[in-house]
Design a protein around this motif. Structure first.
Motif, short mmCIF file in Angstrom:
data_model
loop_
_atom_site.label_atom_id
_atom_site.label_comp_id
_atom_site.label_asym_id
_atom_site.label_seq_id
_atom_site.Cartn_x
_atom_site.Cartn_y
_atom_site.Cartn_z
N GLY A 60 -6.86 -38.56 1.33
CA GLY A 60 -5.60 -38.81 2.03
C GLY A 60 -5.14 -37.64 2.88
O GLY A 60 -4.01 -37.62 3.35
N LEU A 61 -6.03 -36.67 3.06
CA LEU A 61 -5.69 -35.49 3.87
C LEU A 61 -6.09 -35.73 5.33
O LEU A 61 -7.06 -36.44 5.59
N PRO A 62 -5.37 -35.12 6.27
CA PRO A 62 -5.78 -35.20 7.67
C PRO A 62 -7.12 -34.49 7.87
O PRO A 62 -7.46 -33.54 7.15
N LEU A 63 -7.90 -34.94 8.86
CA LEU A 63 -9.20 -34.35 9.16
C LEU A 63 -9.11 -32.84 9.34
O LEU A 63 -9.98 -32.09 8.88
N LYS A 64 -8.07 -32.39 10.04
CA LYS A 64 -7.90 -30.96 10.30
C LYS A 64 -7.79 -30.19 8.99
O LYS A 64 -8.43 -29.14 8.81
N ASP A 65 -6.99 -30.70 8.04
CA ASP A 65 -6.82 -30.01 6.75
C ASP A 65 -8.12 -30.01 5.95
O ASP A 65 -8.45 -29.02 5.29
N VAL A 66 -8.87 -31.11 6.02
CA VAL A 66 -10.16 -31.18 5.33
C VAL A 66 -11.12 -30.16 5.93
O VAL A 66 -11.81 -29.44 5.21
N ALA A 67 -11.15 -30.07 7.25
CA ALA A 67 -12.06 -29.14 7.92
C ALA A 67 -11.72 -27.70 7.55
O ALA A 67 -12.62 -26.89 7.27
N LEU A 68 -10.42 -27.36 7.52
CA LEU A 68 -10.01 -26.00 7.15
C LEU A 68 -10.36 -25.69 5.69
O LEU A 68 -10.87 -24.61 5.38
N ALA A 69 -10.08 -26.64 4.82
CA ALA A 69 -10.38 -26.44 3.41
C ALA A 69 -11.89 -26.32 3.20
O ALA A 69 -12.35 -25.46 2.44
#
Length: 178
Positions: free
Chosen positions: A37-46
């Motif tokens: 449920g996270l935005p793609l940007k947050d997933v990429a950063l994580a």
């Protein structure tokens, strides 16, 4: 990688969700985003931070959790931990107590009488000689050790560690520290 590093990486809620999604079978940034449920940007950063920390392998949009790192860190932490303090000066009694007492709690009541006597002698030390305890207070003191306070009370009385009369208990046996 050590356990503290893994704990630090997982301390962030977004990174924790990414690891959870990967553990449940997600294999790409898009699948992780859908599962977490996270935005793609947050997933990429994580994912970038987890990859730098050595917990995730990253190849473009493909991600893989390095699950073996958890076992390596757990084994290293166990090896580095100091040995537990002995529960008794007697090695035989300490072996019995170590088998049944974990983190100050009784994991189970021994079925074998000789082992049960060692455990009861250890437990009865929470009762001061010469002090009378109402049953409610006995239950509170025993509940710290094990949820089956009735069984512990019965064993302590039956084996002569405690005496009961009219709902009042007192210590009548067991080893006394001098």
């Amino acid at each position: 990688m050590d356990a503290a590093t893994i704990a630090g990486l997982l301390a962030d809620p977004a990174r924790l969700k990414v690891v959870a999604a990967l553990a449940l079978g997600a294999e790409t940034i898009e699948q992780v985003a859908a599962a977490s449920g996270l935005p793609l940007k947050d997933v990429a950063l994580a994912a970038r931070r987890l990859a730098r920390g050595g917990l995730v392998l990253r190849d473009g949009h493909a991600l893989a959790l390095r699950t073996e790192q958890f076992g390596v860190a757990a084994r290293a932490a166990a090896e580095a931990a100091p040995p537990p303090e002995p529960l008794s000066d007697d090695p035989a009694q300490d072996a019995v107590l170590s088998a049944f007492v974990r983190a100050g709690r009784l994991t189970s009541i021994p079925a074998q009488r000789s082992k049960r006597l060692v455990v009861l002698d250890h437990l009865v030390r929470v009762f001061e000689p010469g002090v009378r305890y109402p049953e409610r207070e006995v239950n509170v003191l025993l509940a710290v050790w094990h949820p089956d306070t009735a069984a512990l009370r019965r064993y302590l009385v039956d084996e002569g560690f405690l005496t009961r009369e009219a709902g009042v208990y007192w210590r009548s046996g067991g080893t006394v520290e001098v």
